[in-house]
Design an enzyme around this catalytic site. Structure first.
Site, short mmCIF file in Angstrom:
data_model
loop_
_atom_site.label_atom_id
_atom_site.label_comp_id
_atom_site.label_asym_id
_atom_site.label_seq_id
_atom_site.Cartn_x
_atom_site.Cartn_y
_atom_site.Cartn_z
N GLU A 1 5.50 -0.02 19.67
CA GLU A 1 5.61 0.81 18.09
C GLU A 1 4.34 1.23 18.69
O GLU A 1 3.37 0.74 18.73
CB GLU A 1 5.08 -0.36 16.95
N HIS A 2 4.76 2.58 18.88
CA HIS A 2 3.71 3.84 19.15
C HIS A 2 3.17 3.82 19.93
O HIS A 2 2.01 3.63 20.09
CB HIS A 2 2.59 3.69 18.15
N THR A 3 4.07 3.08 20.92
CA THR A 3 3.64 3.41 22.70
C THR A 3 4.32 4.20 23.54
O THR A 3 3.74 4.11 24.16
CB THR A 3 3.91 1.59 22.74
N GLY B 1 14.18 5.23 9.32
CA GLY B 1 13.12 4.40 10.13
C GLY B 1 15.02 4.25 11.31
O GLY B 1 14.34 3.29 12.24
N SER C 1 15.97 5.71 13.58
CA SER C 1 16.44 7.06 14.46
C SER C 1 18.38 7.52 14.39
O SER C 1 18.73 8.20 14.67
CB SER C 1 16.60 6.74 16.04
N SER C 2 18.57 8.22 12.89
CA SER C 2 20.10 9.25 12.73
C SER C 2 19.27 11.01 13.54
O SER C 2 20.42 11.11 13.95
CB SER C 2 19.78 9.33 11.42
N GLU D 1 13.36 17.82 19.41
CA GLU D 1 12.48 17.19 18.55
C GLU D 1 10.94 17.77 18.09
O GLU D 1 10.71 17.83 17.50
CB GLU D 1 12.64 15.58 18.69
N ASP E 1 13.87 6.96 20.73
CA ASP E 1 14.42 7.13 20.35
C ASP E 1 16.03 7.77 21.03
O ASP E 1 16.55 6.46 21.05
CB ASP E 1 14.68 7.68 18.73
#
Ligand code: GLA
Length: 386
Positions: free
Chosen positions: A35-37, A127, A129-130, A163, A175
């Site tokens: 995560e956050h990588t 959270g 990723s829609s 995005e 995502d």
């Protein structure tokens, strides 16, 4: 899933008065670990989930785009030159942003307008990723209809660009990569620098494990700012440490450069460096001994996100603590944090107990009811029907 395919076709016909040329779909994602990588050029191990967004699409022979959805009333009409303006509702920006990025990157003299009808069972704002599911379903559809011949990596990068530049969120490529490259019963090891991927079989069913997703249903109103701040602080740290991205920092370099960083920045970097290592270790363990042994890595990831990166919330922490106390072998927040969902790896025979215990803990804490579902790792974006 047949009903969503039918809903997409029927919705298209009712809205536009003629049948679609085809239906494409793309899944949401859960991140197993890493995560956050992604925006640090590092590693992540997401999976595509069995919740998908379906788009029925037809080229309309003009320059105008028309977008409608089963979840919103009305038809949004726009030229691509208008995308990014205030008049377009945010949900339609994901659709039109993807079209605009693909059109700008791969121009054509032909009119590019399409009519689109969207249906989805990816929970919104959870959270999961829609938004990537929407971008990627549109991406694979336009790739086919416009004969672009783009690879999955090209499409993932286009989705990230939409995005970043159209929606205005400085996110990484995880995502969209998960939504496009997902494989049934597997997680996907992403190298977010080279964009190379490896399929890593999960084998959950054979070990009687369930990947339980718990949606805290928490409004994450500060998410955008906080996310951008974390990203900026990682980029500043990389510059101070003299590397291109935090991917290039290992424990030794971090130790040697500690005096260059304030305490908060040091902890941010420690999360990223340790998380990259945990992703690779999780892959090794999955391959060597299977999913029963990855639980503590998931939980360590959560603790690092809670204490060092500081992106969890009380509800996410509660889900993790209660899940672990009631039989989960590992649990962590998944996605960007500041609300959204957590995952728990739970032996089949403990799932009901874990769900009950989390429900009761939320009542006791005065929180609203969370959502639960068992995720099955699924295939990525694809054409569903003519
Ligand atoms: C969000 C972003 C991703 C990634 C995660 C955190 O989901 O969209 O690019 O940065 O947060 O791992």
């Amino acid at each position: 899933m047949a009903h969503l395919l039918d809903s997409a076709k029927a919705g298209f016909l009712t809205t536009y008065g003629e049948p679609a040329e085809g239906v494409w779909s793309a899944p949401g994602r859960a991140n197993l670990i890493g995560e956050h990588t992604d925006y640090n050029g590092g590693f992540a191990l997401p999976l595509a989930i069995d919740r998908r967004t379906w788009v029925a699409v037809r080229c309309n022979g003009t320059d105008r785009f028309r977008v409608a959805s089963a979840m919103y009333t009305g038809v949004v009409e726009a030229l691509l030159s208008e995308v990014g303006g205030d008049q377009i509702p945010k949900w339609a920006t994901y659709v039109l942003g993807m079209a605009a990025v693909l059109d700008a990157g791969y121009p054509s003299s032909e009119p590019r307008g399409v009519d689109i009808f969207v249906v989805s069972d990816v929970p919104l704002g959870a959270g999961l990723s829609s938004s990537a599911a929407l971008e990627c379903s549109v991406g694979v559809a336009l790739n086919d209809l416009w004969n672009l011949g783009l690879s999955r990596t090209d499409l993932a990068l286009a989705g990230q660009r939409a995005e970043n530049t159209v929606v205005g969120a400085p996110t990484g490529v995880m995502d969209q990569s998960a939504s496009l490259k997902g494989k049934a019963d597997s997680a996907i090891l992403l190298d977010c620098r080279s964009n190379e991927t490896e399929v890593v079989p999960l084998g959950l069913r054979a070990d009687h494990l369930v990947l339980l997703i718990v949606d805290t249903r928490e409004e994450h109103s500060h998410a955008d700012n906080e996310y951008a701040e974390r990203r900026a602080s990682c980029e500043k740290a990389a510059a101070l440490l003299g590397v291109a991205q935090l991917r290039d920092v290992d424990e030794e370099l971090l130790k040697a450069g500690r005096h260059l960083l304030d305490d908060e920045t040091y902890r941010r970097v420690r999360h990223v460096v340790s998380e990259d290592a945990r992703v690779l270790e999780t892959v090794r363990v999955l391959r060597d001994s299977g999913p029963l042994n990855i639980g503590s890595l998931l939980t360590q990831s959560h603790i690092s996100l809670r204490d060092d990166f500081e992106v969890t919330t009380q509800r996410l922490n509660l889900v993790v603590d209660v899940a672990l106390a009631h039989g989960a072998i590992g649990a962590r927040m998944t996605g960007g944090g500041f609300g959204g969902s957590a995952i728990a790896l739970v032996p089949e025979n403990c799932v009901d107990e874990v769900i009950n215990a989390i429900g009761l803990a939320f009542v006791a804490a005065g929180y609203g009811e969370p959502g639960f579902f068992r995720a099955v790792a699924s295939d990525g974006a694809r054409k569903e029907s003519d």
